[in-house]
Structure formats: C-alpha cells, structure tokens
Scaffold this motif. Structure first.
Motif, PDB file in Angstrom:
ATOM      1  N   GLU A 608       0.835  -1.208   0.000  1.00 50.30           N
ATOM      2  CA  GLU A 608       0.000   0.000   0.000  1.00 50.30           C
ATOM      3  C   GLU A 608       0.866   1.253   0.000  1.00 50.30           C
ATOM      4  OE1 GLU A 608      -3.628   1.992   2.632  1.00 50.30           O
ATOM      5  OE2 GLU A 608      -2.660   0.128   3.266  1.00 50.30           O
ATOM      6  N   HIS A 609       1.958   1.220   0.785  1.00 49.59           N
ATOM      7  CA  HIS A 609       2.862   2.373   0.807  1.00 49.59           C
ATOM      8  C   HIS A 609       3.467   2.612  -0.581  1.00 49.59           C
ATOM      9  CE1 HIS A 609       6.015   5.126   1.992  1.00 49.59           C
ATOM     10  NE2 HIS A 609       6.935   4.278   1.530  1.00 49.59           N
ATOM     11  N   HIS A 610       3.903   1.558  -1.220  1.00 50.08           N
ATOM     12  CA  HIS A 610       4.494   1.707  -2.545  1.00 50.08           C
ATOM     13  C   HIS A 610       3.458   2.155  -3.573  1.00 50.08           C
ATOM     14  CE1 HIS A 610       8.727   0.168  -2.347  1.00 50.08           C
ATOM     15  NE2 HIS A 610       8.289  -0.209  -1.123  1.00 50.08           N
ATOM     16  N   CYS A 611       2.283   1.570  -3.534  1.00 48.44           N
ATOM     17  CA  CYS A 611       1.257   1.943  -4.516  1.00 48.44           C
ATOM     18  C   CYS A 611       0.816   3.395  -4.345  1.00 48.44           C
ATOM     19  CB  CYS A 611       0.069   0.996  -4.406  1.00 48.44           C
ATOM     20  SG  CYS A 611       0.414  -0.665  -5.016  1.00 48.44           S
ATOM     21  N   ASP A 612       0.818   3.868  -3.071  1.00 48.25           N
ATOM     22  CA  ASP A 612       0.506   5.278  -2.866  1.00 48.25           C
ATOM     23  C   ASP A 612       1.544   6.173  -3.543  1.00 48.25           C
ATOM     24  OD1 ASP A 612      -1.752   4.676  -1.469  1.00 48.25           O
ATOM     25  OD2 ASP A 612      -0.806   4.841   0.516  1.00 48.25           O
ATOM     26  N   LEU A 613       2.801   5.743  -3.464  1.00 50.47           N
ATOM     27  CA  LEU A 613       3.838   6.532  -4.146  1.00 50.47           C
ATOM     28  C   LEU A 613       3.720   6.414  -5.671  1.00 50.47           C
ATOM     29  CD1 LEU A 613       6.998   5.835  -1.929  1.00 50.47           C
ATOM     30  CD2 LEU A 613       5.590   7.895  -2.007  1.00 50.47           C
ATOM     31  N   GLN A 623       0.006   2.856 -14.066  1.00 49.66           N
ATOM     32  CA  GLN A 623      -0.678   1.566 -14.136  1.00 49.66           C
ATOM     33  C   GLN A 623       0.318   0.431 -14.325  1.00 49.66           C
ATOM     34  OE1 GLN A 623      -3.834   1.180 -13.515  1.00 49.66           O
ATOM     35  NE2 GLN A 623      -3.856  -1.030 -13.859  1.00 49.66           N
ATOM     36  N   ARG A 624       1.340   0.696 -15.103  1.00 44.77           N
ATOM     37  CA  ARG A 624       2.332  -0.345 -15.351  1.00 44.77           C
ATOM     38  C   ARG A 624       3.055  -0.730 -14.061  1.00 44.77           C
ATOM     39  NH1 ARG A 624       7.683   0.323 -19.238  1.00 44.77           N
ATOM     40  NH2 ARG A 624       8.680  -1.655 -18.669  1.00 44.77           N
ATOM     41  N   LEU A 625       3.400   0.252 -13.240  1.00 43.82           N
ATOM     42  CA  LEU A 625       4.082  -0.050 -11.981  1.00 43.82           C
ATOM     43  C   LEU A 625       3.185  -0.858 -11.048  1.00 43.82           C
ATOM     44  CD1 LEU A 625       5.907   3.328 -11.244  1.00 43.82           C
ATOM     45  CD2 LEU A 625       6.968   1.133 -11.779  1.00 43.82           C
ATOM     46  N   LYS A 626       1.903  -0.507 -10.997  1.00 41.81           N
ATOM     47  CA  LYS A 626       0.992  -1.261 -10.127  1.00 41.81           C
ATOM     48  C   LYS A 626       0.828  -2.693 -10.611  1.00 41.81           C
ATOM     49  CE  LYS A 626      -1.610   2.770  -8.500  1.00 41.81           C
ATOM     50  NZ  LYS A 626      -2.933   3.434  -8.411  1.00 41.81           N
ATOM     51  N   GLU A 627       0.756  -2.863 -11.927  1.00 41.35           N
ATOM     52  CA  GLU A 627       0.636  -4.232 -12.453  1.00 41.35           C
ATOM     53  C   GLU A 627       1.910  -5.028 -12.174  1.00 41.35           C
ATOM     54  OE1 GLU A 627      -0.252  -3.670 -16.520  1.00 41.35           O
ATOM     55  OE2 GLU A 627      -2.346  -3.066 -16.205  1.00 41.35           O
ATOM     56  N   GLU A 628       3.069  -4.363 -12.351  1.00 37.65           N
ATOM     57  CA  GLU A 628       4.314  -5.059 -12.049  1.00 37.65           C
ATOM     58  C   GLU A 628       4.432  -5.370 -10.563  1.00 37.65           C
ATOM     59  OE1 GLU A 628       6.726  -6.226 -14.046  1.00 37.65           O
ATOM     60  OE2 GLU A 628       5.393  -5.724 -15.709  1.00 37.65           O
ATOM     61  N   GLU A 670      -8.063  -8.099  -3.012  1.00 38.47           N
ATOM     62  CA  GLU A 670      -8.784  -6.927  -2.501  1.00 38.47           C
ATOM     63  C   GLU A 670      -7.846  -5.734  -2.376  1.00 38.47           C
ATOM     64  OE1 GLU A 670     -10.503  -8.138   1.122  1.00 38.47           O
ATOM     65  OE2 GLU A 670     -12.065  -9.407   0.186  1.00 38.47           O
ATOM     66  N   HIS A 671      -6.611  -6.005  -1.949  1.00 35.12           N
ATOM     67  CA  HIS A 671      -5.662  -4.890  -1.817  1.00 35.12           C
ATOM     68  C   HIS A 671      -5.365  -4.248  -3.176  1.00 35.12           C
ATOM     69  CE1 HIS A 671      -2.090  -2.594  -0.889  1.00 35.12           C
ATOM     70  NE2 HIS A 671      -1.438  -3.278  -1.836  1.00 35.12           N
ATOM     71  N   PHE A 672      -5.105  -5.067  -4.175  1.00 28.36           N
ATOM     72  CA  PHE A 672      -4.769  -4.511  -5.494  1.00 28.36           C
ATOM     73  C   PHE A 672      -5.962  -3.813  -6.136  1.00 28.36           C
ATOM     74  CE2 PHE A 672      -1.308  -7.827  -5.402  1.00 28.36           C
ATOM     75  CZ  PHE A 672      -0.272  -6.912  -5.344  1.00 28.36           C
ATOM     76  N   GLN A 673      -7.158  -4.335  -5.870  1.00 28.87           N
ATOM     77  CA  GLN A 673      -8.332  -3.648  -6.384  1.00 28.87           C
ATOM     78  C   GLN A 673      -8.513  -2.293  -5.715  1.00 28.87           C
ATOM     79  OE1 GLN A 673     -11.554  -6.417  -5.835  1.00 28.87           O
ATOM     80  NE2 GLN A 673     -11.094  -7.558  -7.747  1.00 28.87           N
ATOM     81  N   ASN A 674      -8.208  -2.206  -4.430  1.00 29.93           N
ATOM     82  CA  ASN A 674      -8.331  -0.933  -3.724  1.00 29.93           C
ATOM     83  C   ASN A 674      -7.293   0.091  -4.207  1.00 29.93           C
ATOM     84  OD1 ASN A 674     -10.461  -1.913  -2.176  1.00 29.93           O
ATOM     85  ND2 ASN A 674      -9.097  -2.661  -0.552  1.00 29.93           N
ATOM     86  N   THR A 675      -6.142  -0.410  -4.677  1.00 29.56           N
ATOM     87  CA  THR A 675      -5.102   0.512  -5.151  1.00 29.56           C
ATOM     88  C   THR A 675      -5.270   0.904  -6.610  1.00 29.56           C
ATOM     89  OG1 THR A 675      -3.688  -1.393  -5.682  1.00 29.56           O
ATOM     90  CG2 THR A 675      -3.435  -0.365  -3.495  1.00 29.56           C
ATOM     91  N   GLY A 676      -6.357   0.420  -7.235  1.00 31.59           N
ATOM     92  CA  GLY A 676      -6.599   0.824  -8.621  1.00 31.59           C
ATOM     93  C   GLY A 676      -6.163  -0.176  -9.643  1.00 31.59           C
ATOM     94  N   THR A 677      -5.755  -1.389  -9.220  1.00 34.27           N
ATOM     95  CA  THR A 677      -5.387  -2.450 -10.143  1.00 34.27           C
ATOM     96  C   THR A 677      -6.530  -3.439 -10.198  1.00 34.27           C
ATOM     97  OG1 THR A 677      -3.102  -2.167  -9.460  1.00 34.27           O
ATOM     98  CG2 THR A 677      -3.624  -4.138 -10.729  1.00 34.27           C
TER      99      THR A 677
END
Length: 781
Positions: A608-613, A623-628, A670-677
């Motif tokens: 979550e910390h990384h996805c926020d950044l 989007q690419r970073l979140k998918e990776e 659920e976490h990845f869906q909440n972060t927009g992935t």
C-alpha cells in the motif's frame, strides 16, 4: 582568196610535190578494209547471195557520195572562217600601229613639261611655309595670353568656381587644338606639314593645360564624392560637377565622331577621350562604400555585429533618400542615379558580408547575419520598398550571400548551437544528480506527480532554439530540431547510466539518510522521461509538418533512449519493492506463517505504501508499476511455496494450508483492487494462480490430481515437471505411482504457449534437491 593566191596554187599543181602519208591514215585505211572484208564475208557467205551484189554496190556508192559531199561542205565552211580571221588580224595590226605612234607623241610632250612641274613644286612648298607663318602670326596674341589664362584658371579651380574654370580650360584646349591643326597643314599627317619636334614644342608650351585638367578633375571628384553628405545643405556644387561631366562627355563624342568621319589618320586631342561620366559613377560607388565602411566598422566583431548591421541599414536608407530626393534631381534622367546607387550598395554588401561570413562567429552573430540577409534586406524597410520597384528588381542583382555560403553559415550555426546545447544539457544533468541527494522529496506539479527541473530545462532549451531557427527558415528549424534530438539521445545515455549508478549506491548503503527519498526520485525520473517523450513527439511533429530539405529521416533515438531509461527506472523501483518485501517473504509458507495471520497483512502494508507513491507517477507508467507490483508479489509468493518450507504431515494440515492460501489470495486481490489495479495482467490473473494452487493442495483423493493438474497446465502452460513435483512434495501424500502418472501426463501433453501469454513459472526457479550423502551400509539401506 586573192588572185595572186590562186595563181600560186596553180603553179604548185603543175610541179609534182612528194606527198607525205600520215601513219594515222594508213591505220584508218587498214581498219576500214578489215571491217569491209568482215562485213562482205558475213553477207556473201552463200552463192545465192551474189545475186544482190548490184544492190549492195549501188547503196554503198550512194552512201560514199553523201559522205564526200558533207566533207566538202565542212572543209568549205572551215576555209571561210580562216579567211575572216586573217582579215581581223590585219585590221588589228593597223590599229596597233596608230596607237604606238600616238604614245610616242605623248612621250615627247611629257618630256617638255617636266621642267615646268619642278617650278610648281617649289611654289607649293613656299605656299605651305607661308600658311604656317600666317597661322603663327595670327595665334601670337593667344600664345602670349596662355600663361596668364592658366594662372587665372588655377585660381578659379582653387576657389571651386568649377564652371568658370572649366570654360577657361575649354578655351585653352581649343587654342591648343587649333595651333596643332594649323601647323599640321592640309595634308593632316604628322611628319609632312609638322615635325614631331615642332609638336612637342607646342605641347610643352601648353603643358599648363594638362595640369589644369588634373587639378580640375581632383576638385570635381571631391565634390562628387561628398555629394551624399553635402548636397542636403547646398546641392549647387554637385550640379556644377554634373554639368562639367556632361560637357566633357559631349566633347569626347564630338571628337570620336569627327575622327570616324575624317579617318583614323586624324589624331585625337591630348588626353581624349576622358570618359568622365564613367568616372563619375565610379567615384559615387567609392564614396558610398567609404561611408558604409565608416559605420561602426571597428565594432563588427562580437556582440556589436547586430548593431553594425542595424547601422548599415539606417545608413543605406538615409543615403538612398538623399539620392532619390536630391541628387536624382541634379542629374539628367538617363543617369538613373538611384539604380546605380542600389547596385553599388548591393556590391559592397556582397563583399562585406562575404568577409564577415569568413570570421569565427558565434551562434548569435550568425543568426544576426542570416536574419539580416534573408529577411531585413529584402523587407519593405529596405530593398523591398514598393517605391524602389520601378528603379530596380533586387532579384536581378543576385543574392547577398550565395546558396552555398548560406548553407555553410547555417551548418556553422547548428554546430555552435549544438555545442551550447550539449554544455547546457550536461549542466542540467549535474543539477539533476545533485537534486537526487536532497533530504526532501521531489517537487510536485499541478497533477500531483513528482518531477525535477531537468525536463523543463531541456524542453525550454530545445523549443527556444527551434523558435529562433524558425525566424530564419523552416529548413534551419528542422536542422536545429534534429540536432537537439541527437543531443537528447546522447543525454539519455548518460541519464540512464546515472540511474544505474544511483541504484548501485543505494544498494551499498540502503539505510543511510542520503537515500531516504531514493524511491521518490526514481519515480521522478520516470515522470521526467514521460515529459521528455511528450516534448520529443511535439518536436518531431513539427518536422513532419513540412517536407525535409536537407535530411532524409527523423531520428528515432530519443524515443528508444527514453524507453530504456524508463524500463531501467521501473526495474529499480521493483527491486526496491522486493527489498522491502523480503523480510516478510522469508516468513511466508512456513509453520510460523501457518499459525500467524499478520504476515500477509504486513506485506499489504508495504504494498500500500508503494502503490501510494506510484500514484505520483504519470500514466501509463503508473498503471504499469501497479501491475508489475502485483506480478512481483505473486511471483515471490509462489517462489516461497517452491522452496518447500512447509510440507504437509496430514490431511488437516493440507486443509489448513489450502485455506491460508485462499485467504492470502483474496486479501491480495482486494488490496490490489483498492489501489486501482483490476487484478489482471494481460490474459493472466496472477492472484488466481494462488487459488488454483490452493485447490490443487486441497484435493482429497490423490487419484484426481491428474485431472486437477491438467486444468492447471491448460491455464499456465509454462509450468514444468519440476514445479509440479514440488507441489506434490508439499502435499506430502502422493504415492509413487500417482506421481509417475502425473509426470508422464505432463511429458506427453505439454501444450504450446499461446501468443501474448506472459510466463510466470518460467521466472520461478525450483531449488535443486539436496540428496543426503550416505555410505552403503546395511543400516542406511
């Protein structure tokens, strides 16, 4: 024929004379006899042919008589012609005798008149001498006044009373010409009526006239040369100079016409033709050039070049106004003084700008020259003035700088700008590297994304150079843009190397304060590359708008370099994520993990910390970073499973393991869906793999494993026998025969990998099994 001749012929007939026979006659007679014999033998070859002998004889006799009569007629006509010719010869002899007699009488009369001719020659010489003496006596008053007139004319020249001085000079020249003409006499050839010594004596006496001509010319050209500066106050001296030039031109034409009409034997007066009209235009051209050279000439190099060109413009237009409105009114219309001034200006500028172009100029100076030559000079402020069109078309004069010279200047300009751009890019990169070490996060733009000053500096620099080059021409703009793209390509190579070195330094000291914002600046680098890519595409669109003149392709290097830099930065971001997840990954799929439920929660906190950044990154890299991130998490999760940290000891433990795998998969989804992935990457759902493995472990009957594994292979065709073998080992209840059948099935039914499929198991290496070393003892067996 006379009777005497006939009598002579008769007397010859009485006396026998031997007849001379010619060889040709004998030959002809022999040929005739041979021909006759041949003809007779052919006609009378039979006895019965002799009956017609009389007919042939009669016919041949008639033919012979006819030939004889014709011969007699020809001989008679020939004799009559000879008789007539003899008569004509007798008449001619008589006439020649009379003419010879008359010539003899004329010769006698000529001898009698020779003494009288000698007397007349003496009279002619006395007449010539008398004429010369009369001319000398008549010119004595003028000769006495020559020296005084020369002195008076010199005073007039010194006081610049040019018209009066020129009138006196013309009078003196007229006296000189008359004296020489009279002394030469009526024959008009030097050496007959006048010796060379006499002519030299006359010219020496009138030598002051030559000095007056030189002095008057000196003052005259001084007035003409100062016409541009002094005519505004008082144009009268200039008008007087023009009148004198026209008088001299008229005298030149008069003497040339006189010489052509009389002949080349008549010499021209001394110093003629003077061609002062041609000299007038030459002096005007030199005066204009001298005025131009005096305009800030010492300050043309360096920053003063633009001011020098501006001063040239104002000087030329000021002098042009003087020529058009003042001097043009002082000269005859056929002078076309404005046209001549424009030509002299153009020729001077061609030479001057050719000299300036050869200097070692900086980019700003080259721009000033190109802008002045291509735009200012031909604009309505200078030669493009509509009022000048009737006088002269500037295109007829040719370019100020040749096309080859312009290309050399443009190439030199691009080289200078390239050097400057390269230096500024290097400075911008050094500032960027310094910013990475700051103890604060990067700046945030209006979209909430990280960035530094690097893309702004580079973009503004390239766009400014493009805008300035476009002021010269589209071709130079295209050339400048391509140069900028090539330099950006070189910058991106150094930029990527700097990112790699930044990552190495962080791995050496991961806990130091200097690397506190390491991830933030990596994300800023990604944003910088996205901004630079947008700027590059904008510049390339400008190149595509117009046809390229000098370059055949658009450089594609910057896009490739940007992509490489972005990929490297993203790889370092994922490496940093992996290093933060590593402490938690060590606890996964162990017996401790099986009883504690906070390990996955801690992992989700790191994610979550990384996805926020990652939300500080521009699309599409966000989007690419979140998918990776999702892909990396699942791969590392499966990698931990493949390490066989937990091998089930019974059915309850298998159920518990499958339950925990399902819970972790759901929690991660659920976490990845909440972060927009959305939970999927391409055609593969990474978290779904954890659920599939949980189902495989949760199978109650080992005999159904083949069916379950076939479904797993269908979804993930890159799974290998080693991976399946590890999964079977984790279950802990698979018999050898079932394991063998499953592995045989995998060997026989390896499906092809579909296109677009991203391998996941190929990134996971199965640890090699460590067989225990044992001695061949009975106890071991």
């Amino acid at each position: 024929m006379s009777d005497g001749d006939r009598n002579g012929c008769d007397n010859h007939e009485d006396t026998p004379v031997p007849v001379e026979v010619w060889p040709e006659v004998e030959k002809a007679e022999c040929l005739a006899r041979g021909a006759a014999l041949k003809w007779a033998s052919g006609v009378f070859c039979q006895p019965e042919h002799l009956e017609r002998l009389g007919q042939y004889r009669k016919r041949e006799s008639q033919r012979t008589a006819s030939i004889n009569s014709r011969l007699k007629s020809v001989v008679q006509s020939y004799l009559e012609g000879v008789d007539w010719g003899l008569g004509q010869l007798r008449k001619a002899r008589a006439e020649l005798s009379e003419a010879s007699h008359d010539l003899h009488k004329a010769s006698l009369e000529s001898r009698k008149n020779s003494e009288e001719v000698t007397v007349l020659e003496t009279l002619r010489e006395m007449s010539i001498n008398h004429r010369q003496l009369l001319a000398a006596v008549s010119n004595l008053p003028r000769l006495y006044k020559v020296q005084s007139m020369v002195l008076e004319t010199e005073r007039l020249v010194e006081s610049r009373r040019l018209l009066e001085a020129h009138a006196r000079l013309m009078e003196l020249e007229h006296w000189q010409d008359e004296v020489l003409l009279q002394l030469r006499g009526p024959r008009g050839a030097l050496g007959t009526g006048l010796t060379s010594e006499d002519e030299d004596l006359v010219r020496n006496y009138f030598s002051g006239v030559g000095r007056l001509v030189d002095a008057l010319a000196k003052e005259l050209w001084a007035v003409v040369g100062s016409g541009l500066s002094l005519s505004r106050q008082n144009p009268t001296p200039f008008v007087s100079a023009v009148r004198i030039v026209e008088r001299e031109e008229a005298l030149d034409q008069f003497f040339l016409e006189e010489r052509r009409s009389i002949g080349q034997s008549r010499p021209m007066p001394p110093g003629r033709p003077r061609c002062w009209r041609e000299r007038f235009f030459k002096v005007m051209e030199d005066a204009a050039s001298a005025r131009f050279r005096s305009i800030s000439y010492l300050h043309t190099r360096g920053p003063g070049l633009a001011s020098h060109l501006s001063a040239l413009q104002h000087g030329i237009m000021g002098d042009l106004a003087t020529v058009r409105h003042i001097l043009e009114q002082c000269v005859p219309p056929h002078y076309h003084l404005t046209r001549a001034y424009l030509r002299s200006c153009h020729q001077f500028l061609q030479a001057h700008l050719g000299l300036v172009s050869g200097w070692e100029l900086e980019s700003g100076e080259i721009f000033a020259v190109l802008n002045w030559v291509l735009h200012i000079y031909s604009s309505s402020e200078m030669m493009g003035d509509p009022d000048l069109e009737p006088e002269l078309d500037v295109k007829d004069l040719g370019p100020l700088i040749s096309q080859e010279g312009l290309e050399q200047l443009q190439n030199k300009y691009v080289l200078k700008v390239r050097k400057s751009v390269s230096e500024w890019m290097q400075k911008a990169l050094e500032v960027e590297l310094t910013d990475w070490q700051r103890d604060q996060e990067p700046d945030i733009d209006h979209e909430g994304c990280y960035h530094t000053s690097l893309p702004t500096i580079i973009t503004q620099m390239l766009e400014e150079n493009s805008r300035v080059a476009l002021m010269i021409s589209e071709a130079l703009r295209d050339q400048t843009i391509q140069m900028g793209l090539y330099e950006m390509e070189n910058l991106l190579i150094r930029f990527r190397d700097a990112i790699i070195e930044f990552g190495k330094e962080h791995r050496k000291n991961p806990a130091t304060n200097s690397n506190k914002f390491y991830l933030h600046y990596l994300l800023a680098c990604i944003n910088n590359c996205i901004i630079l890519k947008t700027s590059t595409e904008s510049l390339q669109q400008q190149l595509c708008t117009y046809p390229l003149n000098r370059f055949s392709r658009i450089p594609l290097g910057p896009q490739a370099g940007l992509d490489r830099a972005v990929r490297k930065a993203c790889r370092l971001v994922m490496d940093h994520l992996l290093s933060d997840l590593q402490p938690h990954l060590q606890e996964l799929l162990s017996r401790t993990w099986l009883v504690q439920e906070d390990v996955t929660q801690k992992m989700c906190g790191v994610l979550e910390h990384h996805c926020d950044l990652y939300n500080r990154v521009r699309q599409p890299c966000r989007q690419r970073l979140k998918e990776e991130c999702q892909w990396l998490t699942v791969v590392e999760y499966i990698r931990a499973l493949m390490q066989k940290r937990l091998v089930c000891r019974g059915e309850d433990e298998r159920c518990h393991l499958a339950q925990r795998l399902s819970q972790d998969a759901q929690q991660l989804r659920e976490h990845f869906q909440n972060t927009g992935t959305d939970g999927t990457t391409g055609e593969v759902n990474p978290t779904a793999l954890i659920l599939a493995l949980a189902d495989l472990i949760n199978v109650k009957d080992p005999g159904l494993l083949t069916l379950e594994i076939s479904e797993l292979v269908t979804k993930y065709p890159d799974i290998s026998e080693e991976h399946v073998s590890v999964l079977l080992d984790v279950r802990g209840d698979v018999p050898k025969d079932v394991r063998g059948s499953v592995l045989d099935f995998l060997e026989q039914s390896a499906p092809p990998v579909p296109s677009g499929y991203r391998s996941i198991f190929s990134e996971i290496l199965v640890p090699s099994s460590r067989k225990q070393f044992c001695l061949p003892t009975a106890k071991c067996t």
